[in-house]
Motif scaffolding. Structure first.
Motif, mmCIF file in Angstrom:
data_model
loop_
_atom_site.group_PDB
_atom_site.id
_atom_site.type_symbol
_atom_site.label_atom_id
_atom_site.label_comp_id
_atom_site.label_asym_id
_atom_site.label_seq_id
_atom_site.Cartn_x
_atom_site.Cartn_y
_atom_site.Cartn_z
ATOM 1 N N UNK A 91 0.828 -1.206 0.000
ATOM 2 C CA UNK A 91 0.000 0.000 0.000
ATOM 3 C C UNK A 91 0.864 1.260 0.000
ATOM 4 N N UNK A 92 1.908 1.263 0.830
ATOM 5 C CA UNK A 92 2.694 2.487 1.012
ATOM 6 C C UNK A 92 3.572 2.833 -0.184
ATOM 7 N N UNK A 93 4.118 1.837 -0.876
ATOM 8 C CA UNK A 93 4.978 2.165 -2.028
ATOM 9 C C UNK A 93 4.189 2.945 -3.083
ATOM 10 N N UNK A 94 3.052 2.415 -3.570
ATOM 11 C CA UNK A 94 2.286 3.216 -4.531
ATOM 12 C C UNK A 94 1.613 4.425 -3.890
ATOM 13 N N UNK A 95 1.248 4.318 -2.606
ATOM 14 C CA UNK A 95 0.603 5.443 -1.937
ATOM 15 C C UNK A 95 1.524 6.644 -1.839
ATOM 16 N N UNK A 96 2.764 6.407 -1.463
ATOM 17 C CA UNK A 96 3.749 7.487 -1.391
ATOM 18 C C UNK A 96 3.928 8.125 -2.763
ATOM 19 N N UNK A 97 4.058 7.282 -3.782
ATOM 20 C CA UNK A 97 4.284 7.819 -5.122
ATOM 21 C C UNK A 97 3.078 8.620 -5.605
ATOM 22 N N UNK A 98 1.873 8.141 -5.345
ATOM 23 C CA UNK A 98 0.688 8.882 -5.769
ATOM 24 C C UNK A 98 0.598 10.219 -5.039
ATOM 25 N N UNK A 99 0.964 10.241 -3.762
ATOM 26 C CA UNK A 99 0.931 11.506 -3.020
ATOM 27 C C UNK A 99 1.936 12.493 -3.608
ATOM 28 N N UNK A 100 3.055 11.992 -4.113
ATOM 29 C CA UNK A 100 4.048 12.862 -4.743
ATOM 30 C C UNK A 100 3.552 13.374 -6.095
ATOM 31 N N UNK A 101 2.864 12.518 -6.836
ATOM 32 C CA UNK A 101 2.250 12.954 -8.092
ATOM 33 C C UNK A 101 1.286 14.105 -7.814
ATOM 34 N N UNK A 102 0.461 13.927 -6.785
ATOM 35 C CA UNK A 102 -0.543 14.935 -6.447
ATOM 36 C C UNK A 102 0.109 16.236 -5.987
ATOM 37 N N UNK A 103 1.130 16.126 -5.136
ATOM 38 C CA UNK A 103 1.789 17.335 -4.646
ATOM 39 C C UNK A 103 2.493 18.071 -5.774
ATOM 40 N N UNK A 104 3.139 17.321 -6.657
ATOM 41 C CA UNK A 104 3.822 17.951 -7.781
ATOM 42 C C UNK A 104 2.820 18.692 -8.668
ATOM 43 N N UNK A 105 1.628 18.128 -8.805
ATOM 44 C CA UNK A 105 0.580 18.790 -9.591
ATOM 45 C C UNK A 105 0.239 20.154 -8.989
ATOM 46 N N UNK A 106 0.114 20.213 -7.663
ATOM 47 C CA UNK A 106 -0.232 21.490 -7.024
ATOM 48 C C UNK A 106 0.904 22.499 -7.170
ATOM 49 N N UNK A 107 2.135 22.032 -7.109
ATOM 50 C CA UNK A 107 3.279 22.937 -7.252
ATOM 51 C C UNK A 107 3.342 23.519 -8.659
ATOM 52 N N UNK A 108 3.118 22.681 -9.645
ATOM 53 C CA UNK A 108 3.119 23.149 -11.035
ATOM 54 C C UNK A 108 1.967 24.119 -11.273
ATOM 55 N N UNK A 109 0.812 23.824 -10.694
ATOM 56 C CA UNK A 109 -0.357 24.681 -10.885
ATOM 57 C C UNK A 109 -0.137 26.074 -10.306
ATOM 58 N N UNK A 110 0.719 26.165 -9.290
ATOM 59 C CA UNK A 110 0.971 27.461 -8.657
ATOM 60 C C UNK A 110 2.177 28.186 -9.245
ATOM 61 N N UNK A 111 2.797 27.578 -10.257
ATOM 62 C CA UNK A 111 3.837 28.314 -10.966
ATOM 63 C C UNK A 111 5.222 27.722 -10.973
ATOM 64 N N UNK A 112 5.456 26.613 -10.272
ATOM 65 C CA UNK A 112 6.787 26.025 -10.292
ATOM 66 C C UNK A 112 7.021 25.325 -11.631
ATOM 67 N N UNK A 113 8.091 25.698 -12.302
ATOM 68 C CA UNK A 113 8.439 25.096 -13.583
ATOM 69 C C UNK A 113 9.445 23.980 -13.326
ATOM 70 N N UNK A 114 8.948 22.749 -13.191
ATOM 71 C CA UNK A 114 9.845 21.643 -12.866
ATOM 72 C C UNK A 114 10.765 21.307 -14.031
ATOM 73 N N UNK A 115 10.404 21.767 -15.219
ATOM 74 C CA UNK A 115 11.262 21.541 -16.372
ATOM 75 C C UNK A 115 12.597 22.255 -16.256
ATOM 76 N N UNK A 116 12.675 23.232 -15.359
ATOM 77 C CA UNK A 116 13.918 23.972 -15.161
ATOM 78 C C UNK A 116 14.822 23.332 -14.114
ATOM 79 N N UNK A 117 14.361 22.258 -13.487
ATOM 80 C CA UNK A 117 15.166 21.612 -12.446
ATOM 81 C C UNK A 117 16.472 21.087 -13.034
ATOM 82 N N UNK A 118 17.571 21.398 -12.362
ATOM 83 C CA UNK A 118 18.883 20.944 -12.826
ATOM 84 C C UNK A 118 19.134 19.489 -12.461
ATOM 85 N N UNK A 119 18.385 18.991 -11.484
ATOM 86 C CA UNK A 119 18.579 17.613 -11.061
ATOM 87 C C UNK A 119 17.402 17.109 -10.257
ATOM 88 N N UNK A 120 17.314 15.797 -10.131
ATOM 89 C CA UNK A 120 16.279 15.150 -9.330
ATOM 90 C C UNK A 120 16.950 14.047 -8.523
#
Length: 347
Positions: A91-120
């Motif tokens: 449950x936790x492996x996919x749950x953690x990943x889905x929560x990150x998908x959701x959080x990243x969506x909110x960050x992008x919606x508010x203006x963060x351009x993840x395409x500019x990230x130099x690294x991950x």
């Protein structure tokens, strides 16, 4: 911080090299998912979760053996999830990943351009975040792989006895010793030549210069902890107990006894029409390969990164990353909750 300064922070993030950090097991992921859904990520997250569920349908019966409560993270986030075993790897492996998908969506919606990230960078299963950032169009497929990896981990962990049970922990962080000291202790207690590999704990992660995670069967990990309690010393006067930190993680990740789980993931992936070899490689990283967090963080310093944004869940390894990079003039900002987002975007 004034509104102008807050706006300037996002501008500075985009103007200077920055990196994204995705954390792994042991954190409260359902709360971050719940917050992200409330912030507008529900529709996109729901579509991805539904698509992933369809992808793993051919092996649904096998997955059910690992997660008898199913996998309904959005429904759980919308209700009282206290009866759900959210720590179980299936449950936790996919749950953690889905929560990150959701959080990243909110960050992008508010203006963060993840395409500019130099690294991950990704801590343990956080490496899934690398694929999410580089191939966002494959979010559902990567989530499907996370479901397979989590289920295989739960089943193999229970088969080998390498899972959290009877008050014992399969992963414990050990601080205040060197790697060689810890390795010598494991070798002394569990000689490789005469010990069942599944019964022999290993050093699964290096979190800092003097912080490591011992992974294995709870009784084996406890033997190491008992021995350390009698010998460990800290210059700041901390007790041995404070330097031994049990992790709320179901399975002993990053252990060679999980190799059969890697093969299982590849087999399931093939049955689902997914890329079996990629699935094998990702599962190997998440389940078996040791983690060197110091090296990962220093790689970001070598890239000239000036800021690292922690995606979560729930603070993730932000403090750990900050400690590893002390003196490198790199800011670490936790953007997994409303407080961090207010700093980045403004109130």
């Amino acid at each position: 911080m004034s509104e102008t300064e807050q706006k300037r922070l996002l501008e500075r993030v985009h103007a200077e090299p920055f990196a994204l950090c995705f954390s792994g097991q042991g954190f409260d992921w359902i709360s971050m998912l719940r917050e992200a859904l409330a912030e507008g990520a529900r529709e996109e997250t729901g579509k991805i979760a539904d698509a992933a569920a369809q992808m793993v349908a051919p092996v649904a019966e096998q997955l059910a053996a690992a997660r008898p409560q199913g996998f309904a993270p959005i429904a759980w986030a919308d209700s009282d999830s206290s009866e759900i075993d959210l720590v179980r790897a299936a449950v936790s492996v996919p749950g953690i990943f889905l929560s990150q998908i959701a959080n990243l969506h909110t960050l992008k919606a508010r203006g963060l351009d993840i395409g500019k990230a130099a690294g991950v960078i990704g801590h343990s299963q956080g490496i899934l975040g690398r694929y999410l950032v580089s191939e966002p169009q494959r979010s559902a497929e990567i989530l499907a792989l996370a479901e397979l990896i989590g289920a295989a981990a739960t089943l193999q962990g229970r088969k080998t006895g390498m899972y959290m049970h009877d008050g014992g922990h399969a992963m414990v962080m050990v601080q205040g010793v060197s790697r060689s000291q810890l390795a010598d202790m494991v070798d002394s207690l569990f000689p490789a030549a005469s010990t069942d590999p599944a019964a022999r704990p290993c050093i699964g992660l290096r979190n800092s210069q003097e912080a490591f995670v011992v992974s294995g069967r709870p009784e084996s990990v406890q033997r190491v902890c008992d021995e350390l309690s009698a010998t460990i010393k800290d210059s700041d006067g901390l007790t041995p107990e404070s330097l031994l930190v049990p992790l709320e993680v179901e399975v002993g990740f990053h252990h060679p006894a999980l190799v059969p789980a890697v093969a299982q993931v590849a087999e399931w992936a093939a049955a689902c029409g997914l890329d079996a070899e990629q699935a094998r490689g990702i599962a190997q990283n998440v389940l078996v390969d040791p983690v060197g967090w110091v090296e990962e963080c220093r790689r970001m310093a070598d890239l000239g990164v000036r800021r690292i944004l922690e995606i979560g869940p729930s603070g993730g390894v932000a403090m750990l990353t900050e400690a590893v990079l002390d003196g490198e003039n790199i800011d670490v900002l936790d953007v997994s909750d409303a407080k961090g987002k207010a700093v980045l975007f403004g109130a």
